[in-house]
Design an enzyme around this catalytic site. Structure first.
Site, PDB file in Angstrom:
ATOM      1  N   ARG A  84       0.832  -1.234   0.000  1.00  0.00           N
ATOM      2  CA  ARG A  84       0.000   0.000   0.000  1.00  0.00           C
ATOM      3  C   ARG A  84       0.859   1.275   0.000  1.00  0.00           C
ATOM      4  NH1 ARG A  84      -2.181  -3.318  -1.579  1.00  0.00           N
ATOM      5  NH2 ARG A  84      -3.768  -4.648  -0.687  1.00  0.00           N
TER       6      ARG A  84
ATOM      7  N   GLU B   4      -3.908   1.745   7.436  1.00  0.00           N
ATOM      8  CA  GLU B   4      -3.833   1.787   5.969  1.00  0.00           C
ATOM      9  C   GLU B   4      -4.501   3.096   5.503  1.00  0.00           C
ATOM     10  OE1 GLU B   4      -4.886  -1.847   3.912  1.00  0.00           O
ATOM     11  OE2 GLU B   4      -5.752  -0.725   2.250  1.00  0.00           O
TER      12      GLU B   4
ATOM     13  N   CYS C  87     -10.443  -1.414   4.439  1.00  0.00           N
ATOM     14  CA  CYS C  87      -9.675  -1.952   5.571  1.00  0.00           C
ATOM     15  C   CYS C  87      -8.968  -0.798   6.272  1.00  0.00           C
ATOM     16  CB  CYS C  87      -8.646  -2.979   5.089  1.00  0.00           C
ATOM     17  SG  CYS C  87      -9.436  -4.527   4.662  1.00  0.00           S
TER      18      CYS C  87
HETATM   19  C1  LIG Z   1     -15.583  -0.316   0.519  1.00  0.00           C
HETATM   20  C2  LIG Z   1     -14.109  -0.126   0.275  1.00  0.00           C
HETATM   21  C3  LIG Z   1     -13.331  -1.177  -0.146  1.00  0.00           C
HETATM   22  C4  LIG Z   1     -11.956  -1.010  -0.383  1.00  0.00           C
HETATM   23  N1  LIG Z   1     -11.231  -2.074  -0.814  1.00  0.00           N
HETATM   24  C5  LIG Z   1      -9.902  -1.933  -1.063  1.00  0.00           C
HETATM   25  C6  LIG Z   1      -9.122  -3.027  -1.545  1.00  0.00           C
HETATM   26  O1  LIG Z   1      -9.622  -4.123  -1.778  1.00  0.00           O
HETATM   27  N2  LIG Z   1      -7.796  -2.811  -1.771  1.00  0.00           N
HETATM   28  C7  LIG Z   1      -7.200  -1.594  -1.561  1.00  0.00           C
HETATM   29  O2  LIG Z   1      -5.996  -1.458  -1.806  1.00  0.00           O
HETATM   30  N3  LIG Z   1      -7.920  -0.546  -1.109  1.00  0.00           N
HETATM   31  C8  LIG Z   1      -9.250  -0.674  -0.863  1.00  0.00           C
HETATM   32  N4  LIG Z   1      -9.979   0.389  -0.393  1.00  0.00           N
HETATM   33  C9  LIG Z   1      -9.299   1.677  -0.097  1.00  0.00           C
HETATM   34  C10 LIG Z   1      -9.297   2.674  -1.265  1.00  0.00           C
HETATM   35  O3  LIG Z   1     -10.419   2.483  -2.099  1.00  0.00           O
HETATM   36  C11 LIG Z   1      -8.018   2.563  -2.104  1.00  0.00           C
HETATM   37  O4  LIG Z   1      -6.879   2.855  -1.323  1.00  0.00           O
HETATM   38  C12 LIG Z   1      -8.059   3.518  -3.299  1.00  0.00           C
HETATM   39  O5  LIG Z   1      -7.051   3.156  -4.210  1.00  0.00           O
HETATM   40  C13 LIG Z   1      -7.913   4.992  -2.912  1.00  0.00           C
HETATM   41  O6  LIG Z   1      -8.181   5.772  -4.067  1.00  0.00           O
HETATM   42  P1  LIG Z   1      -8.798   7.240  -3.966  1.00  0.00           P
HETATM   43  O7  LIG Z   1      -8.807   7.810  -5.339  1.00  0.00           O
HETATM   44  O8  LIG Z   1     -10.087   7.223  -3.254  1.00  0.00           O
HETATM   45  O9  LIG Z   1      -7.660   7.962  -3.113  1.00  0.00           O
HETATM   46  P2  LIG Z   1      -7.848   8.936  -1.858  1.00  0.00           P
HETATM   47  O10 LIG Z   1      -8.447   8.172  -0.745  1.00  0.00           O
HETATM   48  O11 LIG Z   1      -8.525  10.179  -2.277  1.00  0.00           O
HETATM   49  O12 LIG Z   1      -6.318   9.268  -1.543  1.00  0.00           O
HETATM   50  C14 LIG Z   1      -5.436   8.261  -1.053  1.00  0.00           C
HETATM   51  C15 LIG Z   1      -4.019   8.863  -0.974  1.00  0.00           C
HETATM   52  O13 LIG Z   1      -3.530   9.119  -2.291  1.00  0.00           O
HETATM   53  C16 LIG Z   1      -3.224  10.508  -2.469  1.00  0.00           C
HETATM   54  N5  LIG Z   1      -3.630  10.825  -3.852  1.00  0.00           N
HETATM   55  C17 LIG Z   1      -4.808  10.569  -4.461  1.00  0.00           C
HETATM   56  N6  LIG Z   1      -4.780  10.939  -5.746  1.00  0.00           N
HETATM   57  C18 LIG Z   1      -3.542  11.458  -5.970  1.00  0.00           C
HETATM   58  C19 LIG Z   1      -2.880  12.006  -7.117  1.00  0.00           C
HETATM   59  N7  LIG Z   1      -3.495  12.091  -8.301  1.00  0.00           N
HETATM   60  N8  LIG Z   1      -1.613  12.449  -6.987  1.00  0.00           N
HETATM   61  C20 LIG Z   1      -0.959  12.367  -5.782  1.00  0.00           C
HETATM   62  N9  LIG Z   1      -1.541  11.843  -4.666  1.00  0.00           N
HETATM   63  C21 LIG Z   1      -2.800  11.387  -4.760  1.00  0.00           C
HETATM   64  C22 LIG Z   1      -4.024  11.243  -1.402  1.00  0.00           C
HETATM   65  O14 LIG Z   1      -3.431  12.456  -1.035  1.00  0.00           O
HETATM   66  C23 LIG Z   1      -3.983  10.220  -0.269  1.00  0.00           C
HETATM   67  O15 LIG Z   1      -2.748  10.303   0.431  1.00  0.00           O
HETATM   68  C24 LIG Z   1     -11.360   0.253  -0.164  1.00  0.00           C
HETATM   69  C25 LIG Z   1     -12.152   1.334   0.256  1.00  0.00           C
HETATM   70  C26 LIG Z   1     -13.517   1.150   0.479  1.00  0.00           C
HETATM   71  C27 LIG Z   1     -14.354   2.324   0.901  1.00  0.00           C
END
Ligand SMILES: Cc1cc2nc3c(=O)[nH]c(=O)nc-3n(C[C@H](O)[C@H](O)[C@H](O)COP(=O)(O)OP(=O)(O)OC[C@H]3O[C@@H](n4cnc5c(N)ncnc54)[C@H](O)[C@@H]3O)c2cc1C
Length: 308
Positions: free
Chosen positions: A180, A303, A232
């Site tokens: 991660r 995480e 998670c």
């Molecule tokens: C129901 C549910 C299930 C999930 N299942 C999983 C799973 O199976 N596996 C898993 O790995 N994760 C899972 N997640 C967590 C999450 O969805 C992932 O980590 C996802 O990849 C985050 O993407 P996001 O665009 O929402 O990022 P955000 O939550 O908006 O940001 C995450 C981090 O990335 C940074 N960031 C985002 N975009 C950029 C960019 N363009 N440039 C620089 N920095 C950036 C942000 O500043 C932050 O530090 C789950 C979440 C939920 C709600």
């Protein structure tokens, strides 16, 4: 923030800027106080002007994706929150004999759209990410994944916006991946990922679709997706144990503080059961950490990114 900075932001962003915007509207947890400034630039030119201008004026900014891995504190986020959904949302496929199948996905595109498009075209490699919410940029930053794989397996290059508005491409051999976690060997933290290129391979569309349906069905059964959460909450410890199993064995399933609850369905999910505050979730987080530390001598690491 000074009034002249606010005026400058309004002049370059127009309707694409909001002040004191509740982050509960932009996170999957549905909690979080206001972002001092919330900017959703509508073009690449505006995005570059915004980032350059912030650097010149020494205004801090945070780029977020879909907010699906964030816990924003109740006090909110000082400075500027930038989202890329409106200016960087394209996905394109290129297939040639030399390079194979390369998918170019901009950071603001949804990760599930990328996975579904690949399935439809009969390109294999992205099914591991099916059902992970959020954007391509967030997925790269988090090296998002499951037991089936992670971004690390398919990412070929990443384009980033560097200080001064310089656009730079980072090749696979220059990337560092951990659980991660994503970084670059050059040592800098990519503050703004613009796009990623993914290497996929030919597959059978029907087989891929069947596999996709099964993956999504399994996730629906195992995860409490009917409640707001950030997935998670804790990383699995390095000794190979599952964080969720430790929380369950500690007898914490169903424990509630305020509106936040440890899911009965999956103990590594803290859910927003009923109008939780960020403080409720943080208190539950501390309770889990203390209990698991005392019972199993394991220090759980989050995480979820806590910001604000
Ligand atoms: C129901 C549910 C299930 C999930 N299942 C999983 C799973 O199976 N596996 C898993 O790995 N994760 C899972 N997640 C967590 C999450 O969805 C992932 O980590 C996802 O990849 C985050 O993407 P996001 O665009 O929402 O990022 P955000 O939550 O908006 O940001 C995450 C981090 O990335 C940074 N960031 C985002 N975009 C950029 C960019 N363009 N440039 C620089 N920095 C950036 C942000 O500043 C932050 O530090 C789950 C979440 C939920 C709600």
């Amino acid at each position: 923030m000074r009034i002249d900075s606010k005026k400058w932001l309004a002049s370059i962003l127009g309707n694409a800027v909001r002040f004191d915007e509740p982050m509960s509207r932009h996170t999957s947890f549905r909690v979080g106080g206001p972002a001092e400034v919330f900017a959703a630039p509508e073009s690449l030119e505006t995005l570059i002007s915004l980032v350059k201008g912030c650097e010149e004026r020494e205004l801090s900014y945070t780029v977020i994706g879909g907010g699906s891995n964030l816990l924003v504190k109740d006090a909110g986020i000082p400075g500027i929150v930038i989202v890329l959904k409106k200016c960087l949302s394209e996905i394109s496929f290129r297939e040639d004999q030399q390079a194979g199948i390369i998918v170019k996905a901009q950071a603001g595109a949804s990760l599930s759209a990328l996975c579904m498009k690949a399935v439809k075209q009969g390109f294999a490699g992205m099914n591991f990410a099916l059902g992970i919410p959020g954007t391509v940029g967030g997925g790269i930053m988090m090296n998002a994944g499951t037991a089936l794989g992670s971004m690390e397996n398919v990412l070929e290059s990443v384009t980033v916006l560097r200080p001064g508005g310089k656009i730079e491409e980072i090749q696979r051999k220059e990337m560092i991946f951990a659980y991660r976690k994503f970084g670059c060997k050059a040592g800098f933290k990519p503050a703004l990922i613009m796009e990623g290129c993914f290497r996929l391979c030919p597959g059978d569309p029907e087989k891929l679709k069947k596999e996709a349906d099964e993956i999504l069905e399994t996730r629906r059964k195992r995860q409490p997706i009917e409640f707001p959460s950030a997935g998670c909450f804790f990383k699995n410890p390095e000794n190979g144990q599952a964080a969720g199993k430790l929380i369950e064995l500690a007898g914490l399933k169903g424990t509630r503080i305020g509106g936040a609850e440890i899911s009965q369905k999956h103990a590594n999910f803290i859910i927003n059961r009923d109008r939780a505050s960020s403080a409720d979730i943080l208190a539950l987080m501390e309770l889990i950490r203390e209990t698991v530390s005392k019972r199993f001598n394991v220090e759980l690491e989050t995480e979820v990114k806590i910001i604000g």
